[in-house]
Write a protein that holds these residues in place. Structure first.
Motif, PDB file in Angstrom:
ATOM      1  N   GLY A  51       3.725  10.344 -10.586  1.00  0.00           N
ATOM      2  CA  GLY A  51       4.439  11.323  -9.786  1.00  0.00           C
ATOM      3  C   GLY A  51       5.731  10.778  -9.238  1.00  0.00           C
ATOM      4  O   GLY A  51       6.097   9.616  -9.456  1.00  0.00           O
ATOM      5  N   GLY A  52       6.432  11.619  -8.481  1.00  0.00           N
ATOM      6  CA  GLY A  52       7.724  11.248  -7.930  1.00  0.00           C
ATOM      7  C   GLY A  52       7.625  10.776  -6.497  1.00  0.00           C
ATOM      8  O   GLY A  52       6.534  10.497  -5.977  1.00  0.00           O
ATOM      9  N   LEU A  53       8.796  10.711  -5.826  1.00  0.00           N
ATOM     10  CA  LEU A  53       8.828  10.241  -4.444  1.00  0.00           C
ATOM     11  C   LEU A  53       8.091  11.176  -3.497  1.00  0.00           C
ATOM     12  O   LEU A  53       7.469  10.727  -2.531  1.00  0.00           O
ATOM     13  CB  LEU A  53      10.291  10.097  -3.988  1.00  0.00           C
ATOM     14  CG  LEU A  53      11.109   8.984  -4.654  1.00  0.00           C
ATOM     15  CD1 LEU A  53      12.558   9.075  -4.208  1.00  0.00           C
ATOM     16  CD2 LEU A  53      10.525   7.621  -4.325  1.00  0.00           C
ATOM     17  N   SER A  54       8.172  12.465  -3.751  1.00  0.00           N
ATOM     18  CA  SER A  54       7.587  13.437  -2.821  1.00  0.00           C
ATOM     19  C   SER A  54       6.216  13.940  -3.244  1.00  0.00           C
ATOM     20  O   SER A  54       5.557  14.628  -2.464  1.00  0.00           O
ATOM     21  CB  SER A  54       8.537  14.628  -2.666  1.00  0.00           C
ATOM     22  OG  SER A  54       8.752  15.265  -3.917  1.00  0.00           O
ATOM     23  N   ASP A  55       5.779  13.622  -4.470  1.00  0.00           N
ATOM     24  CA  ASP A  55       4.495  14.161  -4.929  1.00  0.00           C
ATOM     25  C   ASP A  55       3.676  13.120  -5.697  1.00  0.00           C
ATOM     26  O   ASP A  55       3.222  13.372  -6.810  1.00  0.00           O
ATOM     27  CB  ASP A  55       4.721  15.385  -5.814  1.00  0.00           C
ATOM     28  CG  ASP A  55       5.561  15.067  -7.052  1.00  0.00           C
ATOM     29  OD1 ASP A  55       6.214  13.995  -7.060  1.00  0.00           O
ATOM     30  OD2 ASP A  55       5.556  15.877  -7.995  1.00  0.00           O
ATOM     31  N   PRO A  56       3.450  11.904  -5.122  1.00  0.00           N
ATOM     32  CA  PRO A  56       2.657  10.905  -5.842  1.00  0.00           C
ATOM     33  C   PRO A  56       1.201  11.345  -5.967  1.00  0.00           C
ATOM     34  O   PRO A  56       0.623  11.926  -5.034  1.00  0.00           O
ATOM     35  CB  PRO A  56       2.787   9.654  -4.964  1.00  0.00           C
ATOM     36  CG  PRO A  56       3.037  10.186  -3.594  1.00  0.00           C
ATOM     37  CD  PRO A  56       3.864  11.420  -3.790  1.00  0.00           C
ATOM     38  N   GLU A  57       0.633  11.091  -7.125  1.00  0.00           N
ATOM     39  CA  GLU A  57      -0.767  11.421  -7.370  1.00  0.00           C
ATOM     40  C   GLU A  57      -1.482  10.198  -7.937  1.00  0.00           C
ATOM     41  O   GLU A  57      -0.887   9.391  -8.650  1.00  0.00           O
ATOM     42  CB  GLU A  57      -0.899  12.587  -8.362  1.00  0.00           C
ATOM     43  CG  GLU A  57      -0.440  13.919  -7.812  1.00  0.00           C
ATOM     44  CD  GLU A  57      -0.747  15.063  -8.775  1.00  0.00           C
ATOM     45  OE1 GLU A  57      -1.103  16.148  -8.305  1.00  0.00           O
ATOM     46  OE2 GLU A  57      -0.646  14.849  -9.999  1.00  0.00           O
ATOM     47  N   VAL A  58      -2.748  10.069  -7.620  1.00  0.00           N
ATOM     48  CA  VAL A  58      -3.532   8.942  -8.103  1.00  0.00           C
ATOM     49  C   VAL A  58      -4.850   9.449  -8.674  1.00  0.00           C
ATOM     50  O   VAL A  58      -5.423  10.427  -8.183  1.00  0.00           O
ATOM     51  CB  VAL A  58      -3.794   7.918  -6.970  1.00  0.00           C
ATOM     52  CG1 VAL A  58      -4.632   8.521  -5.852  1.00  0.00           C
ATOM     53  CG2 VAL A  58      -4.424   6.653  -7.514  1.00  0.00           C
ATOM     54  N   GLU A  59      -5.289   8.778  -9.729  1.00  0.00           N
ATOM     55  CA  GLU A  59      -6.563   9.131 -10.346  1.00  0.00           C
ATOM     56  C   GLU A  59      -7.294   7.854 -10.738  1.00  0.00           C
ATOM     57  O   GLU A  59      -6.715   6.955 -11.357  1.00  0.00           O
ATOM     58  CB  GLU A  59      -6.337  10.002 -11.582  1.00  0.00           C
ATOM     59  CG  GLU A  59      -7.636  10.428 -12.270  1.00  0.00           C
ATOM     60  CD  GLU A  59      -7.397  11.331 -13.469  1.00  0.00           C
ATOM     61  OE1 GLU A  59      -8.364  11.609 -14.210  1.00  0.00           O
ATOM     62  OE2 GLU A  59      -6.226  11.748 -13.676  1.00  0.00           O
TER      63      GLU A  59
ATOM     64  N   THR B 266       0.828  -1.198   0.000  1.00  0.00           N
ATOM     65  CA  THR B 266       0.000   0.000   0.000  1.00  0.00           C
ATOM     66  C   THR B 266       0.869   1.257   0.000  1.00  0.00           C
ATOM     67  O   THR B 266       2.058   1.216   0.333  1.00  0.00           O
ATOM     68  CB  THR B 266      -0.932   0.025   1.220  1.00  0.00           C
ATOM     69  OG1 THR B 266      -0.141   0.010   2.420  1.00  0.00           O
ATOM     70  CG2 THR B 266      -1.846  -1.189   1.215  1.00  0.00           C
ATOM     71  N   ALA B 267       0.249   2.362  -0.354  1.00  0.00           N
ATOM     72  CA  ALA B 267       0.943   3.644  -0.362  1.00  0.00           C
ATOM     73  C   ALA B 267      -0.087   4.750  -0.173  1.00  0.00           C
ATOM     74  O   ALA B 267      -1.310   4.518  -0.254  1.00  0.00           O
ATOM     75  CB  ALA B 267       1.699   3.834  -1.672  1.00  0.00           C
ATOM     76  N   LYS B 268       0.409   5.937   0.096  1.00  0.00           N
ATOM     77  CA  LYS B 268      -0.436   7.119   0.179  1.00  0.00           C
ATOM     78  C   LYS B 268      -0.127   8.034  -1.009  1.00  0.00           C
ATOM     79  O   LYS B 268       1.027   8.188  -1.400  1.00  0.00           O
ATOM     80  CB  LYS B 268      -0.178   7.886   1.484  1.00  0.00           C
ATOM     81  CG  LYS B 268      -0.692   7.190   2.733  1.00  0.00           C
ATOM     82  CD  LYS B 268      -2.211   7.279   2.828  1.00  0.00           C
ATOM     83  CE  LYS B 268      -2.704   6.750   4.162  1.00  0.00           C
ATOM     84  NZ  LYS B 268      -4.191   6.831   4.276  1.00  0.00           N
ATOM     85  N   ALA B 269      -1.184   8.611  -1.579  1.00  0.00           N
ATOM     86  CA  ALA B 269      -1.001   9.511  -2.719  1.00  0.00           C
ATOM     87  C   ALA B 269      -2.076  10.580  -2.681  1.00  0.00           C
ATOM     88  O   ALA B 269      -3.137  10.403  -2.056  1.00  0.00           O
ATOM     89  CB  ALA B 269      -1.060   8.735  -4.032  1.00  0.00           C
ATOM     90  N   ARG B 270      -1.801  11.677  -3.355  1.00  0.00           N
ATOM     91  CA  ARG B 270      -2.760  12.774  -3.412  1.00  0.00           C
ATOM     92  C   ARG B 270      -3.760  12.501  -4.543  1.00  0.00           C
ATOM     93  O   ARG B 270      -3.369  12.181  -5.666  1.00  0.00           O
ATOM     94  CB  ARG B 270      -2.041  14.099  -3.653  1.00  0.00           C
ATOM     95  CG  ARG B 270      -2.900  15.335  -3.363  1.00  0.00           C
ATOM     96  CD  ARG B 270      -2.057  16.606  -3.412  1.00  0.00           C
ATOM     97  NE  ARG B 270      -0.911  16.541  -2.526  1.00  0.00           N
ATOM     98  CZ  ARG B 270      -0.959  16.740  -1.202  1.00  0.00           C
ATOM     99  NH1 ARG B 270      -2.124  17.006  -0.623  1.00  0.00           N
ATOM    100  NH2 ARG B 270       0.122  16.667  -0.481  1.00  0.00           N
ATOM    101  N   LEU B 271      -5.042  12.615  -4.219  1.00  0.00           N
ATOM    102  CA  LEU B 271      -6.090  12.353  -5.204  1.00  0.00           C
ATOM    103  C   LEU B 271      -6.168  13.506  -6.196  1.00  0.00           C
ATOM    104  O   LEU B 271      -6.248  14.673  -5.814  1.00  0.00           O
ATOM    105  CB  LEU B 271      -7.433  12.159  -4.503  1.00  0.00           C
ATOM    106  CG  LEU B 271      -8.599  11.694  -5.369  1.00  0.00           C
ATOM    107  CD1 LEU B 271      -8.325  10.313  -5.955  1.00  0.00           C
ATOM    108  CD2 LEU B 271      -9.892  11.670  -4.563  1.00  0.00           C
TER     109      LEU B 271
END
Length: 526
Positions: A478-486, A453-458
């Motif tokens: 996204g990268g290590l510091s700014d993952p995004e998911v859609e 699992t991971a955390k990402a910005r929606l």
């Protein structure tokens, strides 16, 4: 693990923990048939499950190892900065410098090389400046200064010319002609008296100039050195049984001298797809038929997670033929079925499983997709141990004492875990990842790993109905510091294209009707 007298629909957390408990039981007291092992060449063990401990055959590292290119020296010589030390030698990885490093001395050293005796620190080459002091012959008595200058100038020209041929190329070229081939040139190299890198030659090497190095950064003893045995002591267990062997583990086994290694045999997994609407992949489907993709997705997942798939013939919506194919599947170590587990008139899987003695841990999970998923087991042999022996072994298991898998078959008989998946393709893949994968790993001798699992910005708002934990096909970027998911726009759990495009599942908790763009959300990485 206790089988519920009236199994029903569980929450995701309840179902997930039920599966994990079952996996613990497999690894502590066995599932009925102990996994067999085999010895294979090391590289063939990639992706396999280790069946024996890998021990260090010597200390790791076996010598104090330099972690930087630079100079090995005594930290006590760096009390006053900058410090100038005499360079007395060089040591490369695989070589050694056999003299002790004395006060005021430094040895040039390469990464991975053994630090010489007497040296207790390594200064990086970036923090040094090399100085050279020429050893010149004494000038002849009565030479004029202008004559000396001319000689020096001539010598400089000669040195410049000599520098171009430090590798002895001119000496070799003198031995061959332009008509000579590669064999003649190689012979000339072999027979030549050119000085090699170690100084061994039929010719006398030029006396090297004295070199000094200026140390520009102070260090303390131990810096940039890995001590003997810091990674592992001789005899120490470095890799434990139950570990899935990836590239790093293969490298570790190689370093310990394991040209061959013992691994568990892959579990055999029977795969049975049901439904009159299905045709085989090579056939042309009718107007209301579809090709059997589920059998292939399950087979691919089984291979990916360490099993050997056995694809059974398609099962029609007819109780007798379905039951016969279910019985055939029980010859494997695990049985996976897709389709026929809902409440429809022709959903016959549960009835067929009950007819062969299946017992269930749950018959549904509050998730989307995959709510009708079924998990249970079939005992194909009677228990042969006395009830007192079984009680003793069960008590030991509860107290955390692993039991030998060699006794599992006589203690429990052969148990075949089984999963009945919904027929929709996305449901099959989601429920396999969530529930069947850990069981497959345990059957193969591996320690099951939790969901990745991971955390990402929606990236965009997502709306859903409450009541179910949802695993929506999505794209994580996204990268290590700014993952995004859609979330991917999909047409429900039958949308194979959406699943093929996805690299993760967006997790929507059962109490959330909406996830807002910009908030941090959970994803399950595929």
């Amino acid at each position: 693990m206790t089988i519920a007298t009236e199994p029903g629909v569980l929450s995701f957390e309840q179902a997930y923990e039920a599966v994990r408990e079952y996996c613990v039981q497999i690894r502590t007291v066995g599932s009925g048939k102990p996994p067999q092992t085999e010895e294979v060449p090391l590289l063939q063990a990639l992706g396999r499950v280790l069946a024996e401990p890998v021990l260090a055959d010597r200390d790791f590292p076996p010598f104090p190892r330099a972690t930087r290119d630079g100079y090995a020296l005594r930290a006590a010589d760096l009390m006053t900065m900058p410090a100038t030390l005499r360079v007395v030698g060089q040591v490369r990885a695989g070589d050694s410098y056999d003299l002790p490093v004395l006060p005021g001395e430094a040895v040039e050293i390469m990464t991975g090389a053994a630090v010489p005796e007497g040296a207790d620190t390594v200064v990086m080459v970036e923090h040094t400046a090399l100085k050279s002091v020429e050893q010149e012959s004494k000038q002849k008595t009565g030479e004029a200064s202008d004559s000396s200058s001319a000689k020096n100038e001539d010598q400089s020209i000669e040195n410049a010319a000599g520098d171009k041929n430090d590798d002895g190329l001119s000496d070799i070229l003198d031995l061959v002609s332009e008509d000579d081939g590669i064999d003649d040139i190689l012979e000339a190299i072999t027979d030549s008296k050119v000085v090699d890198s170690s100084g061994n030659s039929g010719q006398k090497a030029k006396e090297p100039a004295d070199e000094y190095v200026e140390i520009q950064k102070s260090l303390i003893a131990g810096e940039n050195i890995v001590p003997v045995g810091a990674e592992a002591k001789a005899g120490q267990e470095m890799l434990s049984p139950g570990l899935r062997l990836g590239p790093a583990q293969i490298a570790m086994a190689a370093a310990a001298g394991k040209a061959h290694i013992r691994v568990y045999r892959r579990p055999r997994v029977a795969i049975l797809s049901t439904g009159d609407e299905l045709v085989e992949v090579a056939e042309s489907p009718g107007p209301h038929q579809i090709r059997n993709s589920n059998s292939y997705s399950l087979a691919a997942l089984v291979i990916a997670w360490g099993g050997e798939p056995e694809q059974l013939p398609l099962a029609p919506d007819e109780a007798g033929k379905l039951t016969a194919l279910v019985k055939a599947g029980l010859a494997a170590d695990m049985l996976l079925l897709s389709g026929g587990v809902s409440m429809g008139k022709f959903d016959l899987v549960e009835q067929a499983l009950k007819s062969v003695g299946a017992e269930f841990f749950f018959t549904g999970v509050l998730i989307q997709p995959g709510k009708p998923v079924v998990f249970g087991e079939v005992k194909t042999e009677n228990e042969t141990k006395s009830s007192e022996e079984n009680k003793t072994q069960a008590d030991a298991s509860r107290h955390g004492e692993p039991q030998s898998l060699d006794h599992a078959e006589t203690a429990f008989g052969k148990k075949i875990p089984l999963f009945g998946f919904p027929g929709n393709p996305v449901s099959v893949m989601v429920t396999f990842d969530l529930f069947a994968r850990p069981v497959l790993q345990a059957l193969g001798g591996a320690v099951p790993v939790r969901l990745s699992t991971a955390k990402a910005r929606l990236r965009k708002d997502f709306k859903a109905k409450t009541g179910l934990t949802r695993f929506i096909p999505a794209i994580l970027e996204g990268g290590l510091s700014d993952p995004e998911v859609e979330a991917i726009a999909w047409q429900g759990s039958g949308d194979l294209l959406a699943s093929a495009r996805a690299n993760c599942y967006l997790v929507v908790p059962p109490d959330r009707a909406q996830l807002a763009a910009g908030e941090m959300v959970s994803v399950v990485v595929r």
